[in-house]
Write a protein that holds these residues in place. Sequence first.
Motif: not given
Length: 405
Positions: A7-13, A15-34
């Motif tokens: 649904s439009p609402q599901q698509k919006q959520i 996209e929102l969560v993917h943006w968060f994962a790409k710009h907030e989670i992925r950049p620190i993932a390797m260092e957090a693992d280390r």
Amino acid sequence: MISFELSPQQKQIKELVHWFAKHEIRPIAMEADRLGKVPDEWLNKVNKMGIHLNTSSFSGGGRTAKTGEKNGKKSEKEANRMAVIATEELAWGCPAITLSLPGAGLGGPPIQSSGTPEQKERFLSIFTKDEPRWGAYALTEPEAGSDVSGIRTTARKVDGGYVLNGQKIFITNGARASWTVVFATIDPNMGRAGHRAFVVEKGTPGFSCTRLVHKMGLRANETAELLFENCFVPQENLLGGEELYSTSGNKPSGFQVAMKTFDSTRPIVAAMAIGIARAAYEYTVDLVRKEYPKQGRLYYEAAELLAEAEQDIDAARLLTWEAAWKADIGQPNAMEAAICKAVAGKMALDVCSKCLELLGPIGLDGHLVEKLYRDVKVFDIFEGTQQIQRLVTARRLYAPYGVHV
């Protein structure tokens, strides 16, 4: 009938969560693992953003994955479906960081489904923007992993409550949790009927974390061993109250409370496995396009393997959506939850293995796919192994014919 069109609402959520994962989670993932931990400043930041992880919803920025509506207006119609959609995106960023997000975590569903109104208010209202807080779920023991009916942590009835004694292992966020849903037995000879669930608060005398576990994967996420030594738990912390465990009628035992929790959490775990597989697949596709000769034999062999991986990812996702959809419409989904967990866990392990083989030296230590390969193994184990999922499925397939598996 289930619709696979978002649904439009599901698509919006999504996209929102993917943006968060790409710009907030992925950049620190390797260092957090280390480092083996998620930075406290990062956790404080996302908590102030209002982002919390519960296994029945993902909320953030004034919207909730339960509905996609502003101001958190609740509609249970899409809660589980949105949770698996959002969790896939988060795990695409990093599964260890996803599990480390503040929130009720695995402890949320049993309180939500079995807690009294007072317990729900008391324990679920603590997750605010003021400071990051966590909940936890303690079922596994050294001698009771897949066979949770064999738990040996005891709960002895005393004036005003119960005294707990025993040990729990592999507890996600167990050391920092503000409270932990703990399963114990009032009498091991009673089997499943003797199981009870308690909410044990951090700082309770006799309740301690004995160590944090060093793991092959999910290194950034805290996994604890917990010890209960004459730990007094007040009566009001017995989940659901005494009436919930009455032997009259069809009242559940603590075992059934635990199993009901898995109906909600297994699709979540499946969605995380799918997110991991997708991350490895997308990373490998990009590198194959850059590094492999476009007309060479290796290119076509790689393309065939990656096409098979994409098919498997899509199939697992549809099974997971079906399990979540049945939960949303109020239908029993234990078999579907077991199937999607079994399929997604094995699929993700296979996809990550294929990607690692295709990348060769490129995918070794220090690269994303190598990390994902370490992370993904546990998704084929926790919340029930392959063998347990097949047992759950077989029991429900043969039950109508009077055959007991």
